[in-house]
Design a protein around this motif. Structure first.
Motif, PDB file in Angstrom:
ATOM      1  N   SER B 223       0.661  -1.203  -0.039  1.00  0.00           N
ATOM      2  CA  SER B 223       0.119  -0.105  -0.123  1.00  0.00           C
ATOM      3  C   SER B 223       0.847   1.327   0.192  1.00  0.00           C
ATOM      4  O   SER B 223       0.202   2.305  -0.266  1.00  0.00           O
ATOM      5  N   ALA B 224       2.214   1.261   0.732  1.00  0.00           N
ATOM      6  CA  ALA B 224       2.920   2.492   0.919  1.00  0.00           C
ATOM      7  C   ALA B 224       3.377   2.888  -0.839  1.00  0.00           C
ATOM      8  O   ALA B 224       3.446   2.023  -1.458  1.00  0.00           O
ATOM      9  N   PRO B 225       3.133   4.396  -0.946  1.00  0.00           N
ATOM     10  CA  PRO B 225       3.567   4.771  -2.359  1.00  0.00           C
ATOM     11  C   PRO B 225       5.088   4.565  -2.553  1.00  0.00           C
ATOM     12  O   PRO B 225       5.627   4.390  -1.593  1.00  0.00           O
ATOM     13  N   LEU B 226       5.510   4.677  -3.580  1.00  0.00           N
ATOM     14  CA  LEU B 226       7.195   4.764  -4.117  1.00  0.00           C
ATOM     15  C   LEU B 226       7.615   6.059  -3.708  1.00  0.00           C
ATOM     16  O   LEU B 226       6.908   7.142  -4.662  1.00  0.00           O
ATOM     17  N   PHE B 227       8.469   6.485  -3.083  1.00  0.00           N
ATOM     18  CA  PHE B 227       8.749   7.545  -2.617  1.00  0.00           C
ATOM     19  C   PHE B 227       9.701   8.174  -3.868  1.00  0.00           C
ATOM     20  O   PHE B 227       9.704   9.361  -3.915  1.00  0.00           O
ATOM     21  N   SER B 228      10.302   7.631  -4.488  1.00  0.00           N
ATOM     22  CA  SER B 228      11.085   8.014  -5.612  1.00  0.00           C
ATOM     23  C   SER B 228       9.977   8.989  -6.733  1.00  0.00           C
ATOM     24  O   SER B 228      10.507   9.672  -7.487  1.00  0.00           O
ATOM     25  N   ARG B 229       8.813   8.513  -6.789  1.00  0.00           N
ATOM     26  CA  ARG B 229       8.147   9.045  -7.595  1.00  0.00           C
ATOM     27  C   ARG B 229       7.868  10.378  -7.572  1.00  0.00           C
ATOM     28  O   ARG B 229       7.735  11.279  -8.335  1.00  0.00           O
ATOM     29  N   ALA B 230       8.061  10.911  -6.159  1.00  0.00           N
ATOM     30  CA  ALA B 230       7.816  12.151  -5.628  1.00  0.00           C
ATOM     31  C   ALA B 230       8.880  13.088  -6.384  1.00  0.00           C
ATOM     32  O   ALA B 230       8.527  14.348  -6.666  1.00  0.00           O
ATOM     33  N   LEU B 231       9.961  12.684  -6.903  1.00  0.00           N
ATOM     34  CA  LEU B 231      10.874  13.318  -7.487  1.00  0.00           C
ATOM     35  C   LEU B 231      10.523  13.824  -8.573  1.00  0.00           C
ATOM     36  O   LEU B 231      11.097  14.852  -9.136  1.00  0.00           O
ATOM     37  N   PHE B 232       9.886  13.076  -9.465  1.00  0.00           N
ATOM     38  CA  PHE B 232       9.396  13.355 -10.802  1.00  0.00           C
ATOM     39  C   PHE B 232       8.269  14.397 -10.737  1.00  0.00           C
ATOM     40  O   PHE B 232       8.084  15.174 -11.826  1.00  0.00           O
ATOM     41  N   THR B 233       7.325  14.340  -9.903  1.00  0.00           N
ATOM     42  CA  THR B 233       6.200  15.302  -9.810  1.00  0.00           C
ATOM     43  C   THR B 233       6.986  16.494  -9.502  1.00  0.00           C
ATOM     44  O   THR B 233       7.153  17.240  -8.293  1.00  0.00           O
ATOM     45  N   ALA B 234       7.396  17.144 -10.856  1.00  0.00           N
ATOM     46  CA  ALA B 234       8.554  18.245 -10.833  1.00  0.00           C
ATOM     47  C   ALA B 234       8.200  19.159  -9.670  1.00  0.00           C
ATOM     48  O   ALA B 234       7.098  19.561  -9.386  1.00  0.00           O
ATOM     49  N   PRO B 235       9.027  19.680  -9.140  1.00  0.00           N
ATOM     50  CA  PRO B 235       8.987  20.691  -8.287  1.00  0.00           C
ATOM     51  C   PRO B 235       8.096  21.880  -8.406  1.00  0.00           C
ATOM     52  O   PRO B 235       7.703  22.707  -7.494  1.00  0.00           O
ATOM     53  N   GLY B 236       7.831  22.018  -9.683  1.00  0.00           N
ATOM     54  CA  GLY B 236       6.977  23.390 -10.041  1.00  0.00           C
ATOM     55  C   GLY B 236       8.020  24.428 -10.128  1.00  0.00           C
ATOM     56  O   GLY B 236       8.465  25.143  -8.937  1.00  0.00           O
ATOM     57  N   GLN B 237       8.528  24.964 -11.390  1.00  0.00           N
ATOM     58  CA  GLN B 237       9.554  25.592 -11.358  1.00  0.00           C
ATOM     59  C   GLN B 237       8.914  27.187 -10.745  1.00  0.00           C
ATOM     60  O   GLN B 237       8.094  27.469 -10.668  1.00  0.00           O
ATOM     61  N   MET B 238      10.217  27.630 -10.392  1.00  0.00           N
ATOM     62  CA  MET B 238      10.087  29.255  -9.656  1.00  0.00           C
ATOM     63  C   MET B 238       9.898  29.998 -10.685  1.00  0.00           C
ATOM     64  O   MET B 238      10.468  29.724 -11.675  1.00  0.00           O
ATOM     65  N   ARG B 239       9.041  31.053 -10.597  1.00  0.00           N
ATOM     66  CA  ARG B 239       8.764  32.022 -11.811  1.00  0.00           C
ATOM     67  C   ARG B 239       9.318  33.426 -11.050  1.00  0.00           C
ATOM     68  O   ARG B 239       9.000  33.751  -9.840  1.00  0.00           O
TER      69      ARG B 239
END
Lengths: 197, 240
Positions: B223-239
């Motif tokens: 059930s636990a999510p894969l933690f390395s996937r969080a790295l891909f959900t891009a940090p949302g670049q700073m404008r």
């Protein structure tokens, strides 16, 4: 052995890094027999420090005021931000007396396997800081380990549109290091990133 | 004493003051070993025992935790994976750590892992996400196969061949089932057949492959999510 206060003190001292049962025993007997004044002073200092110490609201450095001395100073260059892993690293860079910008302390590095994600290393606070006062340069002073590399890549992506120059500490042959004993990885890196004289 | 075997460090964490507790991965499977003194400032192993680095390893001891006795570079030091390629490497390592038990030998999968590392290393400095997907999807397919959950992308569970124009659902434990309509969560037959040929020609094929493999891997990961996937959900670049 019974579970006396002395045993409990020895157990307690073992939370310190590098202190095993034998060292803990020596410390406990020293504090209780040879230097009770020192022990009382230590007790007071530890209590005071625990009471007063907190993280700087701006950079997350350990300090005892709302803002740490670096963030509170108007003599620091607000245009440059140095991102470090730990208060120890900040302290070491500060001791060089070469850097006049500000800091941000992550208190760790990204490590999915250890379940340390962006929130755990204070990325939301860093973003807020970057939006409030955008620096023109960000120095990523992170370790050359997998975790340091991962964190640097992540932050680089975060900063890619911010307009700031992003740099990382350079790496190579250490001072006093004989080439013969430098590991292959570092030697290869030093050769790739050699400098014109 | 055993011979030196090709292997990788999947993960390492500090152990006591100066050692590493390592998750090693070789053709023999996963092994847990301690590298004594490897975290000491002048250790000859400090640069060596990093994930993604092809190594020659030797360990000794019985029981669950072994002692690392030797570690060497395979050949010239491979450049470390960085950026998105590094995130992919972490993802592969997390998959292996979550799905394999120590001691299970997976010779073919180990070779596939070596190919994946070489492929990730050969990518340009800042690869597009799309360039990373094919190697990852291929590795996920191989992992499922090695664990006995191979996906049949030629036929659906009833035995009838996948039609390019058809639409299908994936049911874990059963396989692909024909879907009566082209609902938004159904997979297009064409995309499934492409994945079977290890091709991801367009966005739809990439999405299909990702969704399908995510669903197929879920029962193996718990059930636990894969933690390395969080790295891909891009940090949302700073404008600025």
């Amino acid at each position: 052995m019974t579970d006396s206060v002395i045993d409990r003190l020895m157990q307690g001292l073992r939370i310190l890094p590098g202190v095993g049962p034998r060292t803990a025993q020596r410390m406990a007997f020293y504090l209780l027999q040879r230097n009770t004044d020192g022990a009382r002073e230590l007790h007071r200092l530890l209590g005071d420090a625990l009471e007063a110490a907190r993280l700087c609201a701006r950079c997350r450095m350990l300090c005892e005021t709302e803002l740490c001395s670096v963030c509170a100073s108007d003599r620091r260059d607000a245009e440059v931000l140095c991102v470090v892993q730990s208060p120890t690293d900040q302290w070491n860079i500060e001791q060089l007396q070469q850097y006049s910008g500000r800091y941000f302390v992550l208190h760790g590095c990204l490590s999915p396997m250890e379940r340390i994600g962006p929130d755990e290393i204070g990325v939301p606070l860093l973003r807020a800081l970057l939006e409030r006062s955008p620096p023109s340069e960000v120095i990523l002073a992170l370790s050359y380990t997998l975790e340091g590399e991962t964190t640097a890549s992540y932050l680089q992506e975060l900063l890619s549109d911010s307009g700031a120059t992003v740099s990382r500490l350079s790496r190579g042959v250490p001072q006093g290091g004989e080439l013969e004993y430098v590991d292959r990885q570092t030697l290869a890196q030093a050769l790739r990133e050699r400098r014109a004289l | 004493m055993r011979a030196l075997v090709p292997g990788y460090v999947l993960h390492r964490r500090p152990w006591r003051e100066t050692s590493w507790l390592l998750d090693l991965w070789s053709a023999e499977g996963r092994t847990v070993a301690i590298a004594k003194g490897a975290r000491a400032p002048r250790s000859r192993w400090s640069a060596l025992l990093e994930p993604f680095q092809p190594l020659l390893l030797q360990w000794s001891g019985r029981g669950e935790v072994h002692t690392l006795t030797e570690a060497e570079w395979v050949d010239a030091a491979a450049a470390p994976l960085s950026g998105r390629a590094g995130f992919c490497g972490l993802y592969a390592n997390e998959l292996l750590l979550r799905t394999l038990l120590p001691g299970e030998a997976h010779t073919d999968l180990f070779a596939d892992y070596g190919d994946l590392m070489a492929e990730l290393r050969s990518l340009p400095a800042e690869p597009e996400i799309s360039a990373l997907e094919l190697p990852l999807r291929r590795f996920e397919l191989r992992l499922l196969g090695a664990l006995g959950y191979a996906l049949d992308l030629q036929r659906c569970s009833g035995g009838e061949p996948i039609a390019p124009a058809g639409h299908y659902h994936f049911v874990p434990g059963t396989g692909l089932c024909r879907s009566p309509s082209a609902s938004s969560d159904a997979f297009a037959g064409e995309a499934l057949l492409a994945l079977g040929r290890c091709e991801l020609p367009d966005l739809n094929a990439r999405r299909t492959a990702k969704q399908l493999l995510r669903t197929a891997l879920r029962p193996l990961l718990g059930s636990a999510p894969l933690f390395s996937r969080a790295l891909f959900t891009a940090p949302g670049q700073m404008r600025s």
